[in-house]
Design an enzyme around this catalytic site. Structure first.
Site, PDB file in Angstrom:
ATOM      1  N   GLU A 197       0.835  -1.196   0.000  1.00 18.61           N
ATOM      2  CA  GLU A 197       0.000   0.000   0.000  1.00 18.61           C
ATOM      3  C   GLU A 197       0.868   1.244   0.000  1.00 18.61           C
ATOM      4  OE1 GLU A 197      -3.283   2.398   2.749  1.00 18.61           O
ATOM      5  OE2 GLU A 197      -2.769   0.316   3.216  1.00 18.61           O
ATOM      6  N   LYS A 211      -7.913 -15.558  16.160  1.00 20.37           N
ATOM      7  CA  LYS A 211      -8.136 -15.135  14.771  1.00 20.37           C
ATOM      8  C   LYS A 211      -9.594 -14.777  14.483  1.00 20.37           C
ATOM      9  CE  LYS A 211      -4.248 -17.992  13.423  1.00 20.37           C
ATOM     10  NZ  LYS A 211      -3.738 -19.165  12.706  1.00 20.37           N
ATOM     11  N   ASP A 248       2.091 -14.461  12.573  1.00 18.09           N
ATOM     12  CA  ASP A 248       0.951 -15.037  11.869  1.00 18.09           C
ATOM     13  C   ASP A 248       0.052 -13.899  11.397  1.00 18.09           C
ATOM     14  OD1 ASP A 248      -1.285 -16.358  10.964  1.00 18.09           O
ATOM     15  OD2 ASP A 248      -1.344 -17.794  12.610  1.00 18.09           O
ATOM     16  N   HIS A 263      -2.609  10.426  -1.203  1.00 16.71           N
ATOM     17  CA  HIS A 263      -2.761   9.121  -1.858  1.00 16.71           C
ATOM     18  C   HIS A 263      -2.667   9.243  -3.369  1.00 16.71           C
ATOM     19  CE1 HIS A 263      -3.637   5.912   1.082  1.00 16.71           C
ATOM     20  NE2 HIS A 263      -3.937   6.921   1.881  1.00 16.71           N
TER      21      HIS A 263
END
Length: 594
Positions: free
Chosen positions: A273, A405, A481, A579
């Protein structure tokens, strides 16, 4: 005008009988069935195979349930299970074969008989109608303008042509040796399982190359652009990734220095990004210019929560009282802690749902993230409890009360992994010159966006601007993770004007940062290098767990920098502009299209 089509006159049955031409018509006689060839009567055979089918299914389901409880792989099959599978297939073949054939035959014969009867009845009705019409109009055939109307025979319907799916054209890259070419063909033909190449060849790089070529030939799709060379495939064998065909490149940027607790850190962030690294770096600059940030570790404990079931809710309550009784805690600690020299039980929390009991174990895990470590300790306790509670049925080692998670309130409230709060006071001149906004605007935006807006949206731990962005980037760079980004990104960002309204106090509170510096992806060369850059590589020799705790505070400090910069950009109206500058291609699309 009347146009009629008449059929040939029907010969009476008596004339056909006299002429010996009466056709034989099948009527209600017994047709042979597949079941007629069975050595036993049909009802006995059916009973035998139905009994065998349900008995074998019950046996297999019982065995699979035991395997799941004991963490035994389902593909490990014993001799009794193999015999049961053979019996199951035999009963299925019988039930599908003989019953299917008998049913189809009965339908065909019945439909033929019904069609014959209906056709004869229609013929009789049509002949009667034609005879009556002819008696009124004479015996001349129906005509149109004096011309007989020809009867055009109907062409039989042609079977529709189904579209044939073309197989992809295989992409064939010649292999370096005839042996490799033969192995590739064997994988493509299904003779050699793809997952077994590493064990058969003893060369992980060669196995990945052969698997990659076989995949291209099977799918007809090229993997050009996915790099194969330059990676240590031995390092991921049995711990990180199965059946590799290459690796994905993610650029790593550096932000900093992050001035945190009197130390400077250069923080690696792996992301695709644009503007994310630049924005977080600006936040680090503002924090540094204001004297740095302070991070405090509030809690350190990984959790695992099995679910067990009893015959009654009363028995489930008895186990709950047993586990929460302080007199039993020391014994449970001894049983739990013997699984590892780093695992230390810190607490047990129980929740009941009817006859089901959810037991949330919380323990420290040293420098490891600790999921495997805590699971081993939980298994030891469950085995111990089975002596006093033999009627306890362990449904699963994880009952989602952990919770891993998934965004859950229990992690947001109780915490999981490392709980950290990080704060900084940003001076007024830094807010004006570096962040291009003012303190009052930031405080108002944080209240309306991060607090009120998130509340309206029904957020669960999402009272922040983009904590997940920074957490994900640092996690990928350091071998954590990535899926645990879900609960690790639980964060509430607070802003307040201090020192007479001149300066800005900003803080981020993150109750469930799940990180480790040993195990999993932290052992890979690239990720290990990033951990080394932060000074937290491997296990701490001075104090067990200190490296993982330091990494958690660095994650929180990086989130603080990212929140500060993004909120300032939104407040100053710079978000879209930045951006468009850093997150868009600089190529002239109009020239490319022409």
């Amino acid at each position: 005008m009347d146009v009629r089509r008449r059929r040939a006159a029907k010969i009476p049955q008596s004339d056909k009988i006299a002429a010996g031409e009466l056709p034989m018509k099948p009527h209600h006689h017994h047709h042979p069935k597949a079941s007629d060839a069975l050595p036993l009567p049909l009802y006995l055979t059916n009973g035998l195979f139905f009994t065998m089918f349900f008995s074998v299914m019950y046996f297999l389901l019982t065995r699979w349930r035991e395997k799941i409880r004991n963490s035994t792989p389902l593909h490990v099959v014993t001799l009794s299970e193999l015999a049961a599978l053979v019996s199951l297939f035999a009963s299925i073949i019988y039930l599908l074969g003989f019953f299917g054939i008998d049913f189809v035959q009965s339908v065909i014969y019945r439909s033929n008989e019904d069609a014959w009867d209906v056709e004869e009845e229609e013929e009789e009705e049509n002949d009667k109608f034609i005879i009556e019409e002819d008696s009124r109009m004479g015996n001349s055939p129906a005509t149109t303008l004096g011309c007989a109307v020809p009867v055009v025979p109907m062409a039989p319907p042609q079977p529709s042509k189904t579209a044939v799916t073309e197989k992809p054209v295989p992409i064939i890259t010649p292999q370096s040796s005839e042996e490799d070419e033969g192995i590739v063909r064997s994988v493509v033909e299904g003779k050699t399982p793809s997952y077994s190449l590493e064990s058969k060849l003893g060369d992980c790089k060669r196995a990945a190359s052969i698997r990659r070529e076989a995949l291209q030939r099977i799918t007809g799709k090229s993997l050009e652009g996915l790099p194969l060379e330059g990676f240590d495939y031995e390092s991921i064998l049995g711990q990180c990734c199965e059946m590799p065909v290459g690796y994905v490149q993610i650029p790593v940027g550096i932000v900093g220095p992050l001035f945190l607790n009197g130390m400077e850190y250069m923080v690696p962030m792996a992301t695709t990004e644009g503007c994310l690294v630049a924005s977080t770096n600006r936040g680090c600059k503002a924090i540094y210019a204001s004297g740095g940030a302070t991070a405090t570790l509030l809690k350190d404990g990984m959790t695992r929560a099995p679910v067990v079931r009893f015959e009654t809710a009363k028995r489930a309550g008895e186990l709950k009282f047993f586990l929460e009784n302080p007199a039993n805690y020391e014994t449970l600690c001894v049983v739990f802690n013997k699984s590892s020299r780093f695992a230390r039980l810190q607490g047990i929390q129980c929740a009941i749902a009817g006859k089901n009991l959810y037991i949330r174990f919380n323990c420290s895990t040293g420098d490891a993230m600790g999921m495997n470590m805590v699971s081993k300790g939980v298994q030891n306790v469950l085995d111990y409890l089975g002596n006093d509670f033999p009627d306890m049925d362990v449904i699963g080692i994880s009952g989602n009360f952990c919770s891993d998670k998934k965004p859950t309130a229990v992690n947001w409230i109780e915490g999981r992994g490392k709980s950290v709060v990080c704060e900084a006071i940003i001076k007024e001149e830094v807010v004006t010159k570096v962040l291009k906004t003012n303190v009052a605007a930031l405080v108002e935006l944080n209240m309306l966006k991060n607090l009120t807006g998130s509340a309206i949206a029904g957020a669960l731990g999402g009272f922040n601007a983009h904590a997940s962005n920074i957490v994900s980037a640092v996690y990928i760079a350091t071998g954590q993770d990535p899926a645990q980004n879900i609960e690790s990104s639980h964060c509430i960002t607070m802003m307040e004007a201090v020192n007479g309204g001149k300066d800005l106090h900003i803080s981020v509170t993150m109750p469930s940062i799940e990180v480790g510096t040993v195990g999993g992806g932290t052992q890979l060369a690239s990720q290990s290098a990033c951990l080394n850059l932060l000074g937290v590589k491997g296990a701490s020799k001075e104090s067990a767990g200190s490296n993982a705790r330091l990494l958690a505070t660095i994650v929180a400090g990086s989130v603080l920098a990212g929140e500060l910069s993004l909120m300032s950009a939104i407040s100053a109206g710079q978000l879209v502009k930045s951006h468009m500058k850093y997150n868009r291609s600089s190529k002239d699309v109009s020239k490319l299209s022409s």
